[in-house]
Write an enzyme that holds these catalytic residues in place. Structure first.
Site, PDB file in Angstrom:
ATOM      1  N   ALA A 130      20.935  56.116  25.011  1.00 27.17           N
ATOM      2  CA  ALA A 130      21.507  55.270  26.325  1.00 27.17           C
ATOM      3  C   ALA A 130      22.984  55.733  26.591  1.00 27.17           C
ATOM      4  O   ALA A 130      23.128  55.910  27.994  1.00 27.17           O
ATOM      5  CB  ALA A 130      21.664  53.741  26.081  1.00 27.17           C
ATOM      6  N   ARG A 134      27.786  45.361  24.589  1.00 22.97           N
ATOM      7  CA  ARG A 134      26.806  44.752  25.464  1.00 22.97           C
ATOM      8  C   ARG A 134      25.571  44.086  24.472  1.00 22.97           C
ATOM      9  O   ARG A 134      25.360  42.990  24.551  1.00 22.97           O
ATOM     10  CB  ARG A 134      26.173  45.499  26.415  1.00 22.97           C
ATOM     11  N   GLY A 155      13.236  41.733  24.669  1.00 24.33           N
ATOM     12  CA  GLY A 155      13.911  42.254  23.577  1.00 24.33           C
ATOM     13  C   GLY A 155      15.551  42.682  23.873  1.00 24.33           C
ATOM     14  O   GLY A 155      15.823  42.531  24.976  1.00 24.33           O
ATOM     15  N   LEU A 156      16.069  42.599  22.920  1.00 21.72           N
ATOM     16  CA  LEU A 156      17.525  43.057  23.016  1.00 21.72           C
ATOM     17  C   LEU A 156      17.833  44.553  23.538  1.00 21.72           C
ATOM     18  O   LEU A 156      16.815  45.481  23.498  1.00 21.72           O
ATOM     19  CB  LEU A 156      18.245  42.947  21.858  1.00 21.72           C
ATOM     20  N   ASP A 201      10.814  45.053  33.570  1.00 27.71           N
ATOM     21  CA  ASP A 201      11.671  45.669  32.438  1.00 27.71           C
ATOM     22  C   ASP A 201      12.968  44.733  32.497  1.00 27.71           C
ATOM     23  O   ASP A 201      13.970  44.951  33.364  1.00 27.71           O
ATOM     24  CB  ASP A 201      11.813  47.156  32.609  1.00 27.71           C
ATOM     25  N   TYR A 204     -17.559  76.084  49.570  1.00 30.12           N
ATOM     26  CA  TYR A 204     -16.328  76.293  49.544  1.00 30.12           C
ATOM     27  C   TYR A 204     -15.520  75.354  50.499  1.00 30.12           C
ATOM     28  O   TYR A 204     -14.155  75.255  50.175  1.00 30.12           O
ATOM     29  CB  TYR A 204     -15.999  77.880  50.046  1.00 30.12           C
ATOM     30  N   LYS A 211      12.828  49.474  25.525  1.00 30.11           N
ATOM     31  CA  LYS A 211      12.058  48.600  26.688  1.00 30.11           C
ATOM     32  C   LYS A 211      12.011  49.573  27.629  1.00 30.11           C
ATOM     33  O   LYS A 211      10.663  49.647  28.512  1.00 30.11           O
ATOM     34  CB  LYS A 211      12.796  47.304  27.037  1.00 30.11           C
TER      35      LYS A 211
END
Length: 544
Positions: free
Chosen positions: A231, A253, A103-104, A188, A446, A109
């Site tokens: 971002a 970008r 994905g862009l 990623d 215990y 993402k």
């Protein structure tokens, strides 16, 4: 002279499969079996027979950044809701899986990879996110432009750097599977072109590693704008940047990369790939080649409850947290004062963060959405909790003192939900006893408890692990919601919820310290969650 037998990863998995299914079944006994809670290396310390100091402890500090990006320590960490462990460290009903995102930029993402990592680690799956951006930042040079981000850079220098960072990242993923006995790696990256995706599929399939692509597509411009804003404020790429410059740079970008991105399609080129189209962050999900196994189906189920998280989770202890488990008295005068102070402190905190939505809430028989839902959009649950970013929902247990603590918030027409899953941990036969009394009356039990207080349960009691299994439906509901959530419950419940949200090792969870006079605020972030303390003020104090 005989030589030791060398077992390959594939043989090891098949041996594990045989022994795993033949091992002792899960039981409700208070003692966990050594077989069930085994470890993938013989060097793993024995929690039952080893001294107490062998167990790493989180001190009382419950603030800071979550541990979702830290390396998993195979010698000390299990997921909070892990049902069993195996000799290899991998679940025996899954395999090795790489989830490759596509994905862009600005399509969530990184948020998706981090939240998936958090959830799978909580289930006890050895999972790690590999962010290509981390490798790029480690190698980046100042004179490189947005040419670096396109699949076929014009600059030889940018092309060489792209090759370097991709190879380093993929090599680390292979090392994670081979040497760290990892089970799920999340890659990623943009993965813009079909030929790149096919190469990735072939590379890992030859190594008997399942490849699943999750393509994050966004058709709603408002989601993209929101992600760009987030971002620009919080991405590691823009640390110490002016917000306006960061926003402009990130937008440029995206514009530079957009002409090169090719959406995944079930054509001849990519028909052999398994992929999920994740559209508008969960509004619609499309599956291709969906003959998935157990673990990937868990991923799909998680995606069906996913959303871009906003707002905060506020955790507050209930009044008189130390009351006997079987007691359920209403609030006394001091408890009512606590409820009022908690309410006013929360409202003051929300205002300090620029959130004024409480002032706009008016009494109505049914809450109204701030926006209309499309026909294609997944419909919200009953009550429409958490659909709007500017909203507050309160969850409490069913105990009277937690229900009545919300009385002043109810007056403001805020939705309050009472969840049976938020009931405190049942202490069983030791409910009214101090640690000293337990050690004296039940010394053997215990000593076992003190070695592993997360998994051990006394007779007729629950363990923290039992709570983690019990609250999973609430975790998924929380992941679906946007806006703010206030949770008022016993500290045993708060510890487990905090353990999930901050990605704690299960061995640390019992030692977390929630104070009665504090609210813990956990803020969601695409890269990591953070927690901070808010002191509950006494608004009845007279100011001189």
């Amino acid at each position: 002279m005989s030589h030791p037998t060398v077992i390959s990863d594939e043989e090891e998995d098949s041996v594990e499969l045989y022994n795993g299914f033949g091992s002792q079944p899960i039981s409700r006994n208070q003692m966990r079996t050594r077989k069930r809670w085994s470890f993938h290396e013989n060097s793993k310390p024995n929690l039952v027979d080893s001294p107490l100091q062998a167990i790493p402890r989180r001190l009382s500090d419950i603030t800071g950044v979550d541990g979702v990006h830290k390396q998993i320590d195979p010698l000390s960490e299990l997921g909070g809701a892990q049902l069993y462990s195996t000799e290899s460290g991998r679940l025996f009903h899954a395999g090795k899986i790489i989830i490759a995102l596509a994905g862009l930029p600005g399509r969530g993402k990184t948020h998706l990879s981090v939240s998936l990592t958090r959830y799978l680690r909580w289930l006890g799956v050895k999972t790690h996110s590999f962010h290509l951006g981390d490798y790029r930042r480690a190698s980046a040079e100042d004179d490189l432009t947005h040419d670096l981000f396109v699949p076929t850079p014009k600059s030889d220098k940018a092309h060489a750097l792209r090759e370097k960072v991709v190879n380093e990242c993929l090599n680390d993923i292979l090392n994670f599977f081979k040497n760290d006995k990892g089970q799920v790696a999340i890659y990623d990256a943009v993965n813009a072109k079909p030929e790149f995706r096919i190469q990735l599929h072939e590379k890992f399939s030859k190594l008997n590693i399942q490849v699943l692509f999750i393509e994050s597509l966004v058709t709603d411009d408002s989601i993209v704008m929101k992600n760009i804003e987030e971002a620009a404020r919080s991405s590691p790429d823009y640390k110490d940047w002016d917000y306006e410059k960061a926003y402009k740079d990130y937008s440029e970008r995206i514009n530079a990369l957009a002409p090169y991105y090719q959406e995944m399609q079930s054509n001849d080129l990519e028909k052999q790939l398994s992929y999920i189209k994740f559209i508008n962050f969960g509004e619609r999900i499309e599956l291709h080649n969906s003959n998935y196994g157990y673990l990937i189906n868990k991923v799909v189920f998680y995606l069906m409850n996913g959303s871009i998280k906003s707002g905060s989770v506020f955790l507050a202890r209930c009044y008189k947290n130390s009351l006997d488990y079987n007691f359920d008295p209403p609030l006394d005068d001091e408890g009512t004062r606590y409820a009022k102070n908690l309410t006013n402190t929360l409202i003051e905190q929300l205002k300090s963060e620029g959130k004024t939505y409480l002032e706009k809430i008016v009494p109505t028989s049914k809450p109204k959405l701030q926006r209309e839902l499309s026909v294609d959009e997944r419909q919200p649950a009953l009550g429409m909790d958490g659909v709007d970013d500017n909203s507050l929902v309160i969850w409490t247990s069913v105990k009277k003192r937690t229900v009545e603590t919300t009385q002043f918030l109810k007056e403001k027409n805020i939705n309050v939900r009472h969840r049976i899953q938020l009931s405190q941990k049942n202490p069983g036969i030791v409910g009214s006893m101090s640690d000293e009394e337990i050690a004296e009356k039940y010394p053997d039990e215990y000593s076992q408890y003190i070695k592993d207080p997360y998994h051990y349960r006394f007779s007729r009691a629950e363990s923290y692990h039992d709570l983690a299994i019990k609250i999973e439906p609430l975790i998924l509901e929380m992941e679906r919601m946007s806006g703010d959530i206030l949770i008022i419950a016993d500290d045993t419940i708060l510890k487990v919820l905090y353990g999930y949200l901050l990605s704690c090792s299960c061995y640390d969870i019992p030692t977390l310290n929630f104070k009665t006079d504090e609210i813990i605020e956990i803020k969601f972030n695409a890269y990591s969650n953070t927690a901070n303390r808010i002191k509950i003020k006494d608004f009845d104090e007279k100011v001189e």
